[in-house]
Every structure is written in C-alpha cells, then in structure tokens.
Design a protein around this motif. Structure first.
Motif, short mmCIF file in Angstrom:
data_model
loop_
_atom_site.label_atom_id
_atom_site.label_comp_id
_atom_site.label_asym_id
_atom_site.label_seq_id
_atom_site.Cartn_x
_atom_site.Cartn_y
_atom_site.Cartn_z
N ASP A 1 1.82 -10.65 -1.03
CA ASP A 1 2.87 -10.30 -1.98
C ASP A 1 4.09 -11.19 -1.76
OD1 ASP A 1 4.36 -9.06 -3.89
OD2 ASP A 1 4.84 -7.30 -2.64
N LYS B 1 1.13 -7.27 -10.34
CA LYS B 1 2.54 -7.52 -10.05
C LYS B 1 3.03 -8.84 -10.63
CE LYS B 1 3.42 -4.63 -6.05
NZ LYS B 1 4.07 -4.58 -4.71
N LYS C 1 -2.85 -7.78 -1.05
CA LYS C 1 -1.57 -7.11 -0.87
C LYS C 1 -0.70 -7.82 0.17
CE LYS C 1 -3.11 -2.47 -2.21
NZ LYS C 1 -3.31 -1.07 -1.73
N GLN D 1 1.76 -11.83 -10.27
CA GLN D 1 1.64 -12.98 -9.38
C GLN D 1 0.25 -13.63 -9.50
OE1 GLN D 1 2.99 -12.19 -5.36
NE2 GLN D 1 4.28 -10.48 -6.07
N GLY E 1 -0.60 -6.84 -5.23
CA GLY E 1 -0.72 -5.45 -5.66
C GLY E 1 -2.09 -4.85 -5.52
#
Length: 528
Positions: A94, A211, A91, A213, A206
């Motif tokens: 991000d 997400k 996370k 990525q 995420g």
C-alpha cells in the motif's frame, strides 16, 4: 444356596411389608435398564442409519481423506492458501512505489519459480510481466521509456501472451494487454474463475478492495496445488468399506442383543424343565432388573410357593399317617373287648330276635375290623413300611384258592360263577399275602357294587404279549363321578400293592359291566 436363602428371606420380608396393603411389593423397572429402552435405541439406530450415518460417513470421508495430501503432491499449497498469500502481499504494498512493487514481485517470483506474475497500474497499463519456468512469454518487448508527464513510469508497448504447457498435456494461453480496457478486464475476470492455471487477482494496497493503485496477478498451474490423479474407484472402495463396517457393527449389535435375550430365556426354560430331587425346579439367579428379570423373579416366587406347599403337604401327610396309625391301634383294643363280650353272649340263652341282633352286630364288628385293617395297611403302604416278600408264585393257583374262599359268599348272593382258568401255571414275582389281599378287595368290590348283575367271571386273556387275569362282572359299571379307581380304601390299597409288586392293572367300564385286568409288569410272563 446361602445366597439363595438370603434373597428368599429378603423377598419374604418385602412381601410381609406389602401384605398390609394386600399387594406384593415389586420394584419398578428403571427405563434406562429395561429391555424396552435398549430395543428402542436399536430401532432408533436403524432409522438413523441411512439419513444420518451415510451423510456423516461421507462428510468424514471428504474432510479427512480428500484433504490429506502431502507437500510433494501440492508444493504451492492449496488455492485458498495462495489466494490468502497474494492478498497479504498486495496489502503490504500500500502506497509503495513502482520500483518497490516490482522488486517485491521479483522476490516472490524467485520463491515460486513455476508461477507467472504481472502488474497493472491504476491507469490500466501493464507495467510488469514475469514469466515462470512453466510459462513461455511471447511477443514480449523491452520497455521503452516514454514519458508523457514528468516522473511517470514506462509501460509495455505491445500485448504479451503467456503460453502454458500443463501436466495434463493441454496448452493454455493468457493474453495480457498493454493497455487494459473495461472489456478486457471483464473478459479476463470471466475466464480467470475456472481456468487452468489458477489465476488470483488482488488490488495493490487493498487486497479485495480497490484503492486506486492498480492490481497484481499471479498464475499457478493447478497440478502444483492439487492432485490430478483419478482416485474415483479407490474413493468408492474406501467409502464402501466404511459403510460396510458400520452396517456390520449394526448387525452385530442386533445379533448380540437378541442372542443375549434368547440365552436368558433358554436358561429360564432349562430351569423350568430340570427338576430337583424333590421334583420342583430350582430357582434361577436374577442378574438384571429388567422385564426378563421380573419374569425370573416371578418364577422364583412360584418355586418358593411350590416348595412351601410341598413342605406343608409332607407335614400334613406325616400328621395324617400318625393319626391313622394311632387311631387304628386305639380302635383295636375296644374292638377286642366288644368281641369278647359278644362271644360271651353267644353262650347265653337268647331269644330268636336277640340271636339275629347279635349276628348283625358280629357282622358290623367284622366290617369295622376290616376297615381298621385297611386303614393300617394303607398307612403302612403310603409310608413305605409295608414289608413285601416277593417270591415266584403260581398266580392262577392262588386265584383259584381265593375264589374258593369266596364261593359261599357268591352263592349266598345268588351269583352266577364262571371260572375259566388254564391248567398251565402262570408264574409271577409277588408277595403271597399281598396278592390275596388284592384279590379279596377286588372280589369284595364286585359283591358290593355289582350285586345287581349277579355274575362274576374269572378268566385269562393276552394283552401285548402278556397273560392277564380278567375279573368281569355285569354290574352298572363305574359311574362318571367315581373315577377309574373306584371309591374307598379297598381299591386304593389294591393300586398300592399292585405297584409295589411290579404288576399292572387296567379297568374297562361300560354299561355291560366292569372288566379288571391284572398282568405282570415284566416283558415276558413265565408259563410252565
């Protein structure tokens, strides 16, 4: 004793308050203090032992015992900790660039050198593979920058295989495709669930949410996060010991519960069979207000009632003795005056009818005198004031003398007299006057109650190694409602005198008559 009298006074006051309604006041037993509540608690514990205690002990064992592990046994923590760590790190990345992501993963690799890490971008291309100390990287080639578009990062040009040498001795391989297809992804996810090493996948930016990525993977050998030693036997022993301790506690509680009840009941039983000097049991201390406590209270009430009854009986006995003694002495004075006037009348010239009437009056006066003597003697004997002088006497000689004095009476009543006594003396320790009184009362009883048989026999027999004097008649026998002691004061005085002189008496009654046995209470009679 002071405490006992205080409790007794309190109980009497409660009884007096309850006498208005006719019912004794008894405090109710509180359920929490009763034996029933404790017994129900014990039964409840027995019912809950298997369905509650066993699962509870198993749960405590799993939570406490199995989760206690040192950092040396699990240097990388447990699976949940690694999963949470990897999700947090993903996370934080991000929107980060590939260079920042690779740098952070290399830093994590240095922190966890025995793990392996790799990253896949959103297009499914493997961008980075970091093998650890425990994993060997095969078919790995250097990155060849091949830019299909401006600014697009390079990727691996061939698949990579991570070859693990696990502590269990097994080999494990992880195939990392250069380009991930949907089938590769699904197959990888299936194998990652239960394989060794532990495989944790997290989406970049995420965590558990994609997400777009790409994702990053960490693999850690399971020996670094859990203890592979087989402690099954040890765990079974621990569980068995805990269950045994719980079972022993339950048994001890049961034994203590019933042992305490048994102890209190035995204490109450001992109080019942251990009389005081007065022959009445002593009251017991009431320690608990339960069922046994109420039983003890009822026992104490019974003891108090017996004590009061004995006291009243003694008072009535003393009053009766004083009344008999006073009545005996008061009757002697007018009786003496009457005898004097009757003696004066004998000197007068009376008709034949007057002489017969005076003779009958003299007989009744003599009976009345004997009755007064019996009353006084009985009163002295029961009060313990009758003085006996025990001496060694020839009982057979005294019996012959007493029988000789009764010969005229028996001949007048037309009795058949049968006296069969041996010449050998029979020595008893008796009071001479008391033994004569016994014989006179027995002979008089034969004349009064066995006159229809017109027979009397005086002889000796052996009873249990002792020589007994037997006085037999042929009367109707003792009636069922008269008892073995006969009626009137005469036989009561006989029993009292025999007891005080240490003699024994036995009476056998039948339709053929009554046989009265007199013998010494000592083991061996002395015959000379």
């Amino acid at each position: 004793m002071i405490r006992w009298y205080r409790e007794r006074k309190a109980r009497k006051s409660e009884q007096n308050r309850g006498s208005e309604t006719g019912q004794p006041i008894r405090p109710k037993i509180k359920f929490g203090r009763s034996l029933m509540s404790r017994y129900m608690l014990l039964i409840l514990a027995a019912f809950l032992f298997v369905p509650v205690v066993v699962p509870m002990v198993a749960t405590v064992f799993i939570v406490v015992i199995n989760n206690v592990s040192s950092s040396e046994e699990a240097p990388y923590g447990n699976a949940d900790q690694i999963t949470e760590l990897w999700a947090i790190e993903s996370k934080k990345l991000d929107g980060a660039s590939d260079q920042i992501i690779d740098k952070r993963m290399k830093e994590l690799q240095e922190k966890y050198p025995k793990s392996a890490m790799y990253r896949v971008d959103a297009a499914g291309r493997t961008k980075l593979v970091l093998g650890g100390e425990e994993a060997e990287v095969l078919k790995s080639k250097s990155l060849h920058p091949s830019v299909t578009a401006e600014g697009e990062p390079a990727s691996l040009d061939s698949d990579v295989i991570l070859k693990w040498s696990l502590a269990t001795g097994k080999k494990s391989e992880t195939r990392i495709p250069a380009i991930w297809t949907p089938n590769d992804t699904v197959q990888f996810m299936k194998e990652a669930l239960y394989r060794d090493p532990l495989t944790v996948v997290s989406f970049i930016g995420g965590g558990n949410a994609n997400k777009g990525q790409g994702f990053m993977v960490i693999e850690v050998p399971r020996e670094l996060i859990q203890n592979l030693t087989n402690n099954g036997l040890l765990e079974f022993v621990y569980f068995g010991v805990v269950m045994l301790i719980v079972f022993v506690i339950f048994i001890v509680m049961s034994v203590l519960f019933f042992a305490k009840i048994r102890k209190r009941l035995i204490h109450l039983q001992s109080a019942m069979v251990t009389p005081s000097k007065e022959g009445i049991p002593l009251p017991v201390d009431i320690k608990r207000s339960d069922e046994i406590g109420h039983l003890e209270e009822s026992f104490n009430q019974m003891v108090h009632q017996l004590t009061d009854s004995l006291q009243r009986e003694r008072e009535e006995e003393q009053l009766r003795k004083r009344l008999v003694a006073g009545l005996s002495h008061d009757l002697r004075t007018p009786l003496t005056v009457i005898r004097g006037h009757m003696h004066a009348l004998n000197k007068e010239n009376l008709s034949d009818q007057g002489v017969r009437a005076l003779s009958r009056m003299e007989g009744k006066i003599q009976d009345l005198g004997e009755l007064i003597d019996n009353l006084l003697t009985y009163n002295l004997l029961t009060s313990g004031r009758y003085t006996l002088k025990l001496e060694q006497k020839d009982a057979l000689r005294m019996i012959r003398e007493a029988a000789a004095s009764w010969y005229p009476v028996w001949e007048k009543e037309e009795f058949e007299i049968d006296i069969d006594l041996p010449e050998t003396p029979l020595i008893w320790d008796v009071d001479a006057q008391g033994l004569r009184r016994v014989l006179d009362n027995l002979f008089q009883n034969v004349v009064r109650h066995a006159a229809s048989g017109k027979y009397i026999r005086i002889s000796t027999e052996q009873i249990q190694g002792r020589t007994a004097v037997v006085i037999a008649d042929r009367g109707p026998g003792i009636q069922p409602d008269s008892g073995t002691k006969g009626t009137g004061l005469g036989l009561s005085i006989v029993d009292l005198l025999i007891r005080e002189m240490g003699l024994r008496k036995r009476v056998d009654s039948s339709d053929a008559g009554v046989r009265t046995y007199l013998y010494s209470g000592k083991e061996i009679d002395r015959e000379v």
